[in-house]
Design an enzyme around this catalytic site. Sequence first.
Site, PDB file in Angstrom:
ATOM      1  N   ARG A  64      47.407   6.534  61.979  1.00  0.00           N
ATOM      2  CA  ARG A  64      47.368   5.105  62.336  1.00  0.00           C
ATOM      3  C   ARG A  64      47.158   4.216  61.112  1.00  0.00           C
ATOM      4  O   ARG A  64      47.723   3.129  61.008  1.00  0.00           O
ATOM      5  CB  ARG A  64      46.219   4.882  63.331  1.00  0.00           C
ATOM      6  CG  ARG A  64      46.652   4.356  64.674  1.00  0.00           C
ATOM      7  CD  ARG A  64      45.538   4.445  65.688  1.00  0.00           C
ATOM      8  NE  ARG A  64      44.262   3.960  65.177  1.00  0.00           N
ATOM      9  CZ  ARG A  64      43.891   2.692  65.158  1.00  0.00           C
ATOM     10  NH1 ARG A  64      44.695   1.750  65.586  1.00  0.00           N
ATOM     11  NH2 ARG A  64      42.710   2.351  64.692  1.00  0.00           N
ATOM     12  N   ASN A 106      44.830 -13.311  68.752  1.00  0.00           N
ATOM     13  CA  ASN A 106      45.379 -12.562  69.877  1.00  0.00           C
ATOM     14  C   ASN A 106      45.259 -13.408  71.134  1.00  0.00           C
ATOM     15  O   ASN A 106      44.345 -14.228  71.251  1.00  0.00           O
ATOM     16  CB  ASN A 106      44.563 -11.273  70.064  1.00  0.00           C
ATOM     17  CG  ASN A 106      45.084 -10.409  71.189  1.00  0.00           C
ATOM     18  OD1 ASN A 106      46.293 -10.176  71.315  1.00  0.00           O
ATOM     19  ND2 ASN A 106      44.181  -9.923  72.028  1.00  0.00           N
ATOM     20  N   HIS A 108      44.696 -12.868  75.231  1.00  0.00           N
ATOM     21  CA  HIS A 108      44.213 -11.816  76.124  1.00  0.00           C
ATOM     22  C   HIS A 108      44.126 -12.376  77.552  1.00  0.00           C
ATOM     23  O   HIS A 108      43.564 -13.459  77.759  1.00  0.00           O
ATOM     24  CB  HIS A 108      42.819 -11.350  75.667  1.00  0.00           C
ATOM     25  CG  HIS A 108      42.269 -10.262  76.514  1.00  0.00           C
ATOM     26  ND1 HIS A 108      42.677  -8.953  76.396  1.00  0.00           N
ATOM     27  CD2 HIS A 108      41.364 -10.286  77.528  1.00  0.00           C
ATOM     28  CE1 HIS A 108      42.034  -8.209  77.293  1.00  0.00           C
ATOM     29  NE2 HIS A 108      41.230  -8.985  77.984  1.00  0.00           N
ATOM     30  N   GLY A 142      36.627  -5.065  66.316  1.00  0.00           N
ATOM     31  CA  GLY A 142      36.432  -4.494  67.648  1.00  0.00           C
ATOM     32  C   GLY A 142      37.661  -4.691  68.532  1.00  0.00           C
ATOM     33  O   GLY A 142      38.674  -5.234  68.096  1.00  0.00           O
TER      34      GLY A 142
HETATM   35  C1  GRF Z   1      50.291 -11.039  78.032  1.00  0.00           C
HETATM   36  O1  GRF Z   1      49.626 -11.350  79.232  1.00  0.00           O
HETATM   37  C2  GRF Z   1      49.325 -10.564  76.987  1.00  0.00           C
HETATM   38  O2  GRF Z   1      48.121 -11.237  76.958  1.00  0.00           O
HETATM   39  C3  GRF Z   1      49.141  -9.146  77.464  1.00  0.00           C
HETATM   40  O3  GRF Z   1      50.449  -8.710  77.740  1.00  0.00           O
HETATM   41  C4  GRF Z   1      51.215  -9.843  78.190  1.00  0.00           C
HETATM   42  C5  GRF Z   1      52.446  -9.934  77.349  1.00  0.00           C
HETATM   43  O4  GRF Z   1      53.400 -10.755  77.946  1.00  0.00           O
HETATM   44  N1  GRF Z   1      48.413  -8.350  76.534  1.00  0.00           N
HETATM   45  P1  GRF Z   1      54.751 -11.162  77.198  1.00  0.00           P
HETATM   46  O5  GRF Z   1      55.295  -9.909  76.521  1.00  0.00           O
HETATM   47  O6  GRF Z   1      54.401 -12.227  76.204  1.00  0.00           O
HETATM   48  O7  GRF Z   1      55.653 -11.655  78.286  1.00  0.00           O
END
Ligand code: GRF
Length: 198
Positions: A64, A106, A108, A142
């Site tokens: 990784r 990010n 989420h 994290g």
């Molecule tokens: C989003 O809800 C993101 O937060 C999650 O996966 C989804 C991705 O959606 N981790 P897209 O590929 O932008 O349509």
Amino acid sequence: MFSIVVLISGGGSNLRALLEAAADADFPARIVAVGSDTDAPGLEHAEAFGVPTFTVVPTAFADRATWGDELLTHVQSWSPDLVVCAGFMRILPPRFVAALSPNLINTHPALLPAFPGAHAVRDALAAGVSETGVTVHIIDEGVDTGPVLLQRAVPVLSADTEHDLHERIKIVERSLLVEAVADIATAHITTEQQETVS
Ligand code: GRF
């Protein structure tokens, strides 16, 4: 002009929202490249907007960390002001995070610190909460623990399936992500000196 590299793994609807926003000359940021860890369907959105793409597949590397170093090399070749993970479904190795954070964010699909991890929508439904939402946060070492920049709530409806709820969350998520990027680009919010979520 404030420049962004976006990382995706899937359909890329959040990427598409950023590309559409950035197509407006008044938007304060430009997407200079889009990267992925897989042959993601969402890369087509970048191609449709004439934005260069790159793919760095983890299985092509011994571990990784080495994969992360190669991904970092690609990202840094664009000298972005900000790197946006928009549905990028890999945990980023420590050297990658150390090189880019706090200019690494990010999105989420939950109100962090509630429901971190890859199944945030499923976990919120299983917990029976009446409200979940979206968080845009800085990536730290994290998993979904970094300082929160913006959050917006989404109600959970009694008939919601995971798919229904995630689709409603994503409508809010796309606009919150565009707002967060614009706010960072114009220094209305800063990625420096944010406090970590406990
Ligand atoms: C989003 O809800 C993101 O937060 C999650 O996966 C989804 C991705 O959606 N981790 P897209 O590929 O932008 O349509």
